[in-house]
Design an enzyme around this catalytic site. Structure first.
Site, PDB file in Angstrom:
ATOM      1  N   TYR A  15       0.833  -1.213   0.000  1.00  0.00           N
ATOM      2  CA  TYR A  15       0.000   0.000   0.000  1.00  0.00           C
ATOM      3  C   TYR A  15       0.864   1.259   0.000  1.00  0.00           C
ATOM      4  O   TYR A  15       0.871   2.041  -0.958  1.00  0.00           O
ATOM      5  CB  TYR A  15      -0.910  -0.046   1.230  1.00  0.00           C
ATOM      6  N   ILE A  16       1.650   1.463   1.051  1.00  0.00           N
ATOM      7  CA  ILE A  16       2.450   2.688   1.127  1.00  0.00           C
ATOM      8  C   ILE A  16       3.632   2.602   0.169  1.00  0.00           C
ATOM      9  O   ILE A  16       4.006   3.583  -0.485  1.00  0.00           O
ATOM     10  CB  ILE A  16       2.906   2.939   2.584  1.00  0.00           C
ATOM     11  N   SER A 129       6.403   3.501  13.037  1.00  0.00           N
ATOM     12  CA  SER A 129       4.983   3.746  13.324  1.00  0.00           C
ATOM     13  C   SER A 129       4.823   4.463  14.657  1.00  0.00           C
ATOM     14  O   SER A 129       5.614   4.267  15.576  1.00  0.00           O
ATOM     15  CB  SER A 129       4.244   2.393  13.373  1.00  0.00           C
ATOM     16  N   TYR A 154       3.915  -6.820  16.813  1.00  0.00           N
ATOM     17  CA  TYR A 154       4.113  -5.945  15.641  1.00  0.00           C
ATOM     18  C   TYR A 154       4.772  -4.637  16.097  1.00  0.00           C
ATOM     19  O   TYR A 154       5.810  -4.234  15.563  1.00  0.00           O
ATOM     20  CB  TYR A 154       2.771  -5.651  14.950  1.00  0.00           C
ATOM     21  N   LYS A 158       8.795  -2.798  15.553  1.00  0.00           N
ATOM     22  CA  LYS A 158       9.147  -1.433  15.124  1.00  0.00           C
ATOM     23  C   LYS A 158      10.129  -0.811  16.116  1.00  0.00           C
ATOM     24  O   LYS A 158      11.120  -0.195  15.739  1.00  0.00           O
ATOM     25  CB  LYS A 158       7.886  -0.550  15.002  1.00  0.00           C
TER      26      LYS A 158
END
Ligand code: WQD
Length: 344
Positions: A15-16, A129, A154, A158
């Protein structure tokens, strides 16, 4: 052979990633994508080519395999910079499958860092994030806000990734890095040729919202209306994915061309505006004229009540600012959903 600077984009059909590849190509870079297509598909390349008139090089491969990456750098000499998007990113799934997340997200980064000096790669932009901040004590938050214990594997990947980059550079590695902490990326390219393609039932708000508006889902559940916020629903900093993509180009240029910049820099990428879930639904309905059937349900485990950014550092140091109004973002998200329906 062009004299364009060549950039490796891992996870570049995502997506990004795909929106960033568009902006890199339009800014005059050459792009090589590596993606294992675990959460995206190859026809994204057609969308990128239709938008930009140029097709990036594409390698289907797994960045957790060191030899795959070594072969890529050998076959595509002259890569000067990397943007690393390749990672698993579903918060809930990471709780069920932590080893998959640690192996995929951390081994990918370690392999890239390990190969950079050998192949003369100068810098890496890392996709981080706002989740590293946990539930902020105060909002809005800047880059000095404390890092809180991660609430999911998750989010922990990061945090650990940022530490790996910091420690590697502190050890004297001849590379630079810019870490970009995204708030909530939403929307789609105005061409409606690329956008968010969630597998299965979307976890994230906007794809679930647009699928509901399209009649693919019966109704959207707002997860909680009893939060300590003006309308009771959670607050987020929803940033248009094209604004976000442009920030990566600015960061890459600063890292590769910038003089006497620090070896490692961290930026919050947000609009600086907190928008609630209910306000987002209203913005979508106002912008598109399409109603979103929705109900109010229980809170979702693990959700943060409110978080939005102070984007001043990115505005002043990067010279970048989120500019796309939320109504335009909602129209683009809806146009993309309609494009998907036509493609079926
Ligand atoms: C936003 C708000 C939900 C769905 C996560 C990750 C973050 C990044 C983006 C990967 C919340 C509410 C949602 C729905 C709802 N991930 N919601 N009904 O959780 O802020 O961020 O995704 O890069 O790292 O943490 O995003 O879109 O899932 O939720 O009410 O059907 O919308 O409760 O308040 P989130 P989200």
């Amino acid at each position: 052979m062009t004299d364009r600077t060549k950039i490796l984009v891992t996870g570049g059909t995502g997506y990004i990633g795909s929106h960033t590849v568009v902006e890199l190509l339009e800014a005059g870079y050459d792009v090589v994508i590596i993606d294992n297509l675990s959460n995206s598909n190859r026809d994204v390349l057609d969308g990128i080519e239709k938008i930009t008139g140029r097709r990036p090089e594409f390698v289907e491969g797994d960045c957790t395999d060191l030899s795959t990456l070594r072969n890529l750098f050998t076959n595509y000499p002259g890569i000067k910079g990397i943007i690393n998007f390749a990672a698993s990113k579903a918060v809930g799934e990471s709780v069920e499958k932590p080893l998959l997340y640690y192996r995929n997200n951390l081994n990918t980064l370690i392999n890239l860092l390990d190969l950079m000096p050998e192949f003369g790669v100068k810098g890496i932009v890392f996709s981080s994030s706002c989740t590293v901040y946990g539930e902020p004590d105060v909002n809005p938050i800047d880059e000095t806000a404390p890092i809180k214990p991660a609430t999911s594997p998750y989010g922990n990947t990061k945090q650990i990734s940022e530490e790996i980059i910091t420690d590697y550079i502190a050890s004297g590695a001849p590379i630079k890095s810019i870490i970009l902490r995204y708030f909530n990326p939403v929307g789609a390219h105005p061409s409606a040729l690329i956008g968010e393609l969630p597998n299965g039932v979307p976890n994230n708000l906007v794809p679930y919202l647009t699928q509901t508006a399209a009649g693919l889902r019966k109704e959207l559940t707002v997860f909680g209306r009893d939060y300590n916020t003006p309308d009771g629903s959670c607050i987020r900093d929803f940033i248009d994915v094209v604004d976000l993509a442009k920030a990566h180009v600015v960061a890459m240029r600063r890292m590769l061309d910038g003089q006497d910049t620090d070896a490692i820099e961290i930026f919050n990428l947000g609009t600086g505006r907190g928008v609630s879930v209910i306000e987002l639904i209203d913005a979508f309905e106002k912008a598109t004229g399409v109603k979103v059937p929705h109900r109010f349900g229980e809170r979702r485990a693990g959700d943060i009540e409110k978080i939005w950014a102070v984007p001043a550092k990115a505005n002043e140091v990067l010279g970048w600012k989120a500019e796309i109004p939320i109504e335009e973002t909602m129209r683009n998200a809806w146009a993309w959903q309609c494009h998907l329906a036509e493609k079926k």
